[in-house]
Design a protein around this motif. Sequence first.
Motif, PDB file in Angstrom:
ATOM      1  N   VAL A 276      49.254  80.787  44.310  1.00  0.00           N
ATOM      2  CA  VAL A 276      50.546  81.822  43.921  1.00  0.00           C
ATOM      3  C   VAL A 276      50.969  82.930  43.647  1.00  0.00           C
ATOM      4  CG1 VAL A 276      52.903  80.942  43.327  1.00  0.00           C
ATOM      5  CG2 VAL A 276      50.921  79.114  44.530  1.00  0.00           C
ATOM      6  N   ALA A 277      51.970  83.707  44.809  1.00  0.00           N
ATOM      7  CA  ALA A 277      52.203  85.135  43.380  1.00  0.00           C
ATOM      8  C   ALA A 277      53.065  85.115  42.068  1.00  0.00           C
ATOM      9  CB  ALA A 277      52.489  86.178  44.041  1.00  0.00           C
ATOM     10  N   ALA A 278      51.755  84.904  41.001  1.00  0.00           N
ATOM     11  CA  ALA A 278      52.669  84.615  39.267  1.00  0.00           C
ATOM     12  C   ALA A 278      52.132  85.408  37.980  1.00  0.00           C
ATOM     13  CB  ALA A 278      53.189  83.598  39.112  1.00  0.00           C
ATOM     14  N   GLY A 279      52.427  85.981  37.211  1.00  0.00           N
ATOM     15  CA  GLY A 279      50.740  86.010  36.534  1.00  0.00           C
ATOM     16  C   GLY A 279      51.008  87.344  36.516  1.00  0.00           C
TER      17      GLY A 279
ATOM     18  N   ASP B 270      49.776  90.098  43.221  1.00  0.00           N
ATOM     19  CA  ASP B 270      50.853  91.127  44.357  1.00  0.00           C
ATOM     20  C   ASP B 270      51.248  89.983  44.693  1.00  0.00           C
ATOM     21  OD1 ASP B 270      48.074  92.961  44.343  1.00  0.00           O
ATOM     22  OD2 ASP B 270      49.960  93.390  42.744  1.00  0.00           O
ATOM     23  N   LYS B 271      50.279  88.890  45.725  1.00  0.00           N
ATOM     24  CA  LYS B 271      51.190  88.031  46.517  1.00  0.00           C
ATOM     25  C   LYS B 271      50.558  86.841  46.626  1.00  0.00           C
ATOM     26  CE  LYS B 271      50.674  92.395  50.378  1.00  0.00           C
ATOM     27  NZ  LYS B 271      50.311  93.341  49.817  1.00  0.00           N
ATOM     28  N   THR B 272      52.099  86.380  47.568  1.00  0.00           N
ATOM     29  CA  THR B 272      51.501  84.621  47.654  1.00  0.00           C
ATOM     30  C   THR B 272      50.935  84.673  49.171  1.00  0.00           C
ATOM     31  OG1 THR B 272      53.054  83.805  46.505  1.00  0.00           O
ATOM     32  CG2 THR B 272      52.468  82.424  48.079  1.00  0.00           C
TER      33      THR B 272
ATOM     34  N   ALA C 185      57.470  76.723  49.895  1.00  0.00           N
ATOM     35  CA  ALA C 185      56.863  75.413  50.394  1.00  0.00           C
ATOM     36  C   ALA C 185      57.415  74.789  51.350  1.00  0.00           C
ATOM     37  CB  ALA C 185      57.757  75.192  48.625  1.00  0.00           C
ATOM     38  N   GLY C 186      58.526  74.934  51.841  1.00  0.00           N
ATOM     39  CA  GLY C 186      59.428  74.699  52.659  1.00  0.00           C
ATOM     40  C   GLY C 186      58.271  75.092  53.726  1.00  0.00           C
ATOM     41  N   GLU C 187      57.989  76.660  53.654  1.00  0.00           N
ATOM     42  CA  GLU C 187      57.315  77.600  55.129  1.00  0.00           C
ATOM     43  C   GLU C 187      55.760  75.963  55.145  1.00  0.00           C
ATOM     44  OE1 GLU C 187      56.518  81.067  56.100  1.00  0.00           O
ATOM     45  OE2 GLU C 187      58.113  81.997  54.895  1.00  0.00           O
ATOM     46  N   VAL C 188      55.417  75.961  53.555  1.00  0.00           N
ATOM     47  CA  VAL C 188      53.811  75.096  53.525  1.00  0.00           C
ATOM     48  C   VAL C 188      54.240  73.657  54.728  1.00  0.00           C
ATOM     49  CG1 VAL C 188      52.668  74.249  52.412  1.00  0.00           C
ATOM     50  CG2 VAL C 188      52.891  76.973  51.709  1.00  0.00           C
ATOM     51  N   PHE C 189      55.062  73.296  53.737  1.00  0.00           N
ATOM     52  CA  PHE C 189      55.237  71.243  54.297  1.00  0.00           C
ATOM     53  C   PHE C 189      55.452  71.736  55.531  1.00  0.00           C
ATOM     54  CE2 PHE C 189      58.601  68.831  55.603  1.00  0.00           C
ATOM     55  CZ  PHE C 189      58.217  67.307  55.029  1.00  0.00           C
ATOM     56  N   HIS C 190      56.420  72.869  56.525  1.00  0.00           N
ATOM     57  CA  HIS C 190      56.431  72.197  57.970  1.00  0.00           C
ATOM     58  C   HIS C 190      55.024  72.776  58.642  1.00  0.00           C
ATOM     59  CE1 HIS C 190      60.950  71.085  57.637  1.00  0.00           C
ATOM     60  NE2 HIS C 190      60.963  72.380  56.788  1.00  0.00           N
TER      61      HIS C 190
ATOM     62  N   MET D  68      56.238  71.419  43.271  1.00  0.00           N
ATOM     63  CA  MET D  68      57.686  71.199  44.800  1.00  0.00           C
ATOM     64  C   MET D  68      56.811  70.553  46.047  1.00  0.00           C
ATOM     65  SD  MET D  68      59.169  75.269  44.446  1.00  0.00           S
ATOM     66  CE  MET D  68      59.682  75.821  42.962  1.00  0.00           C
ATOM     67  N   LEU D  69      55.309  71.226  46.404  1.00  0.00           N
ATOM     68  CA  LEU D  69      55.082  70.262  47.704  1.00  0.00           C
ATOM     69  C   LEU D  69      55.167  68.950  47.665  1.00  0.00           C
ATOM     70  CD1 LEU D  69      51.887  72.460  47.570  1.00  0.00           C
ATOM     71  CD2 LEU D  69      53.876  72.863  49.178  1.00  0.00           C
ATOM     72  N   GLU D  70      54.928  68.769  45.760  1.00  0.00           N
ATOM     73  CA  GLU D  70      54.672  66.982  46.043  1.00  0.00           C
ATOM     74  C   GLU D  70      56.196  66.302  46.032  1.00  0.00           C
ATOM     75  OE1 GLU D  70      50.660  66.464  43.291  1.00  0.00           O
ATOM     76  OE2 GLU D  70      52.648  66.672  42.600  1.00  0.00           O
ATOM     77  N   ASN D  71      57.023  67.207  45.361  1.00  0.00           N
ATOM     78  CA  ASN D  71      59.158  66.767  45.603  1.00  0.00           C
ATOM     79  C   ASN D  71      59.353  66.865  46.943  1.00  0.00           C
ATOM     80  OD1 ASN D  71      58.495  66.296  42.752  1.00  0.00           O
ATOM     81  ND2 ASN D  71      59.787  68.019  42.734  1.00  0.00           N
ATOM     82  N   LEU D  72      58.778  67.633  47.946  1.00  0.00           N
ATOM     83  CA  LEU D  72      58.920  67.505  49.823  1.00  0.00           C
ATOM     84  C   LEU D  72      58.136  66.914  50.090  1.00  0.00           C
ATOM     85  CD1 LEU D  72      58.781  71.703  49.120  1.00  0.00           C
ATOM     86  CD2 LEU D  72      61.178  70.143  49.882  1.00  0.00           C
TER      87      LEU D  72
END
Length: 515
Positions: A305-308, A312-314, A353-358, A382-386
């Motif tokens: 995941v892109a953070a911190g 640069d990218k997710t 997260a939606g893209e990963v789920f689908h 988020m993935l778990e909640n989906l």
Amino acid sequence: MAKKRLLDDPRYPEFVERYQFDPLRFAVEVCGVSPSADQIDLYQAMEPMDAKVSVVSGTSTGKTNSFGRIALWHLLCYPYAVYDGKLEIGSNTYIGAPNLQQVADGVWKEMQDSKIAMANGPHSWLCDYFMITKTRVYVTGFEEQWFVGRVALAKGQSVGIAGKHRWAQLIIVDEAAGVSDDHFDVIDGTQTQPCNRTLIASQGVRSSGRHHASHHKLSARNGGSWHALRFNSERSPFATTKWLNEREKESGGRDSVEYQIRVLGLFPEQSERFLLGRSQVEKLVGAERTISAGEPYGNLFIIDVAAGVFRDKTVGTYARVIGNGDRIDADPRRVDIMDVPIFSNALDWQHIAGEVFHYTQRLSNCTILVDVGGQGIQFAKMLENLGCPNVVKINWGNPCFKKKNKDRFFNLRAQCSVLAAEAVKDTRITFSNQHVQDLLDQASKIPYFFDEKARYHIEPKDKMKEEGIPSPDLWDTVCMAFLESAHYISSADYDSSQSNVEAARRAAEDAFAYA
């Protein structure tokens, strides 16, 4: 009634006379050991009163075993001296390392074993006169004057022996490659009297520092004061042929840097500082898949995941995997990178997260691996909640779980990065034709080094940033397929009807290869 002192035992003067300048005889006759050729060299090198000995060693050479016997020899064979007009009772021995627990687990255990052997031999009477505690070994009645103690030599710590002097003083430094020159400068200022001995040892993991210098510009053969010794695992009676063969295969051959350090006891001339070269990866882009349709592969979807800082990218990568071992095992992991459907600078995690789920819903028994460093933990939630099943949270700054990996790698990041590089070298991985330049740029710029325990480290990302090395987000997802915890469930989509045909083909190929 006062306890009898060692100095008053009528057997003690003859004992001192026999062993004071003969640590080899002490080890054999008092401790009951059968030393190797390398150990004999070490014992004899410690005979001079002002000995300065440096050992570069492979693994399983009996180095720590020798340290325990040498420490007890110095404790028991130097009872007193008259120096500068004063009577000094006893000797002082200090044993240090970057990690004090390493001393406790190593040299202290060897001293305990020696005392047990001593108690069952002709010198059992000595056991009544000295005590071994968790942090100190001392002659009874002289705890503050006549002892073996531990000193911390970690970076940034002061040295516990600074300013301390004794006529009979021994300093032993284990894992010396991890000890700063500042610590050695303090030791030099302490070892100033006629019967001061210094013994340092480590694996040859650094091309700078006092340990390296003691085998090169400061060694006796180059006009210096250090007696340099090399302990080679290949000639050690404590290393089995099976162990040596495994290390040779695991490290990629006798000429590899890892084998030279961990087995041969060498300071290798390490011209390469990156795990892989660009061409090694490039030839596997678009190559024939390593996993056939008839094999029960598993599906992994891996996310960085892109953070911190310096992200640069997710990146989301879909891989097919099979096998659970490394290159020395019967079922080494094979990986085919099938798709990189997510490669985005966007910070809209909900959309991603939606893209990963689908995407993963279309894959049978898919396991999702998420790097939870930085903001990754929120993305995993988020993935778990989906409703994504089989979400595995990865913190690859953690230490490895398996002992063989703990011995070889500093943490999980090092473990999976090295195993991914080995898979490339062994052609057990293939890559899709997506984001090829990013893949090649990142995979060929993973700097590594070995610590004082000869474990792999991968250069921290902040250091990589300082050197202008690109963020390896895509390559990180590839490496995570080789993590200890990257378990998979066999996909229901593989063509089981092909499995028998494939097995027969592979058996025929193997038979032909050995014909």
